[in-house]
Design an enzyme around this catalytic site. Sequence first.
Site, PDB file in Angstrom:
ATOM      1  N   SER A 162     -59.877 -31.687   2.693  1.00  0.00           N
ATOM      2  CA  SER A 162     -60.138 -31.857   4.112  1.00  0.00           C
ATOM      3  C   SER A 162     -61.651 -31.883   4.381  1.00  0.00           C
ATOM      4  O   SER A 162     -62.355 -32.742   3.864  1.00  0.00           O
ATOM      5  CB  SER A 162     -59.438 -30.759   4.912  1.00  0.00           C
ATOM      6  OG  SER A 162     -59.402 -31.075   6.287  1.00  0.00           O
ATOM      7  N   ASP A 188     -57.194 -35.539   0.812  1.00  0.00           N
ATOM      8  CA  ASP A 188     -57.030 -35.905   2.220  1.00  0.00           C
ATOM      9  C   ASP A 188     -58.284 -35.564   3.023  1.00  0.00           C
ATOM     10  O   ASP A 188     -58.270 -34.701   3.912  1.00  0.00           O
ATOM     11  CB  ASP A 188     -55.818 -35.220   2.841  1.00  0.00           C
ATOM     12  CG  ASP A 188     -55.209 -36.056   3.970  1.00  0.00           C
ATOM     13  OD1 ASP A 188     -55.379 -37.284   3.954  1.00  0.00           O
ATOM     14  OD2 ASP A 188     -54.574 -35.475   4.874  1.00  0.00           O
ATOM     15  N   HIS A 273     -50.788 -32.917   5.396  1.00  0.00           N
ATOM     16  CA  HIS A 273     -52.217 -32.821   5.075  1.00  0.00           C
ATOM     17  C   HIS A 273     -52.421 -32.125   3.728  1.00  0.00           C
ATOM     18  O   HIS A 273     -53.178 -32.606   2.880  1.00  0.00           O
ATOM     19  CB  HIS A 273     -52.912 -32.047   6.193  1.00  0.00           C
ATOM     20  CG  HIS A 273     -54.408 -32.092   6.162  1.00  0.00           C
ATOM     21  ND1 HIS A 273     -55.123 -33.208   5.771  1.00  0.00           N
ATOM     22  CD2 HIS A 273     -55.335 -31.148   6.492  1.00  0.00           C
ATOM     23  CE1 HIS A 273     -56.423 -32.955   5.861  1.00  0.00           C
ATOM     24  NE2 HIS A 273     -56.577 -31.713   6.287  1.00  0.00           N
TER      25      HIS A 273
END
Length: 476
Positions: A162, A188, A273
């Site tokens: 992230s 991601d 996610h």
Amino acid sequence: MHISRNALQSFQFLLIMTVVTNFISEALGSQSEHTTTKKDQQNLYTKFRLYTDEGNCQIFVNQLETLDKCSFNASLPLVMIVHGWSVDGILESWIWKMAAALKSQHNQMNVIIADWLTLAHQHYPIAVQNTRTTGQEIAQFLEWLEETVQFSRSNAHLIGYSLGAHVSGFAGSFINGTKKIGRITGLDPAGPLFEGMSPTDRLSPDDANFVDAIHTFTKQHMGLSVGIKQPVAHFDFYPNGGTFQPGCHIMHVYNHIAQYGIAGITQTVKCAHERSVHLFIDSLLHKDKQSTAYWCTDINAFNKGLCLSCKKNRCNTLGYNIRQERLPKSRRLFLKTRAHMPFKVYHYQFKIHIINEIQGKPMAPAFTMSLAGTKKDANNLHIPLVESITGNKTYSFLITLDTDIGDLIMIKFKWEGAPVWANIWDTFQTIIPWTKVKSSDYFGCSSFPCLFQKTEQKTCNDSHCFNPLRNFNRAV
């Protein structure tokens, strides 16, 4: 009360994005109060924790004795795990799972957790600004290792999740000298405030000798997506199209509660996610079931099975064991996965050509297929045609299986539901002349001259079929 599938998906997304959108207006343009310079390296905000079987040991920049105390081995590769934005200020459980997986499969390496919770546990836009500070601190840490124990930055692999993906990219761009960090993996990479930005303001292929990224939650609502959609690496993987992941729908919240307790609600919200993390861990734990992805223009072409080729390096392995190849332009690769470990599935492409003209309107597809292989069989598979069927046209589609059935021996098709066409039976009799049935019950295909029927299944044998594998493409 009935709640539509789209409404549930929107609710799931909004649970993630509400905090982000609430703070963007108040924090954009403000500057983080955290800065760091060469002079205060002993007081970095980032904590570098060397993972060991007994726990973790903190290494302090400019304190050489901590390298000895923690048993850091400069002759071994270094993998650094960089977490993302923190809502609760606690290191998430996946970090320790990944560290353990790395050590269990590759014991001869240093595994370090870059703990930047002090800067990550902020309003999202503030945490975004702090990614540059953390990237600079990681760069300083690697430079210090080079200066003191001659550790080569080319042996460093940063794995960022992230916001941590962009932190890793900034580390690669901030590090001094002409040599680059060996590898950066973005799991991601975060989308809000990074999507559409220039390569210098996000993770990019220039940040390391090799950069790979896995995109798992790029579904957009209100113009935002949790994960970045645009390519940011040499190889960008889009499992299941990258927008969403199997097993992560809000309908699965009960399964997550059963597995995680009340924390299962949170798991449902971040499921897609965080799937990028577990796909990477899976590549470490299941060496015999490595997931292969294929270079393709988009997910629509991939869903037709048009891209299942490894010729000229058109495929690559997702995760830790990827083939590292620097490319002049980012390459987007697609694959399907299961909803749980091991995530690998086997990809098969089929083509059907409808022989004759169809009277009336095009018909909605309603086929199932059964496959007989040298290892095992797969029965009653849904054929995922996404368009209505007309005559004299070839249809290509992708089917995935959880297990390897081996080489294909026999294919059975079954037409379900709607009436089939009477006008093609004359053509079909020339393909299987020994069949005696009513003309209204059947139709055929030229690429694999098997038999479709409403109520039962039949197959052709070797003496009456063309080559059954001519339009069958198996990929693993």
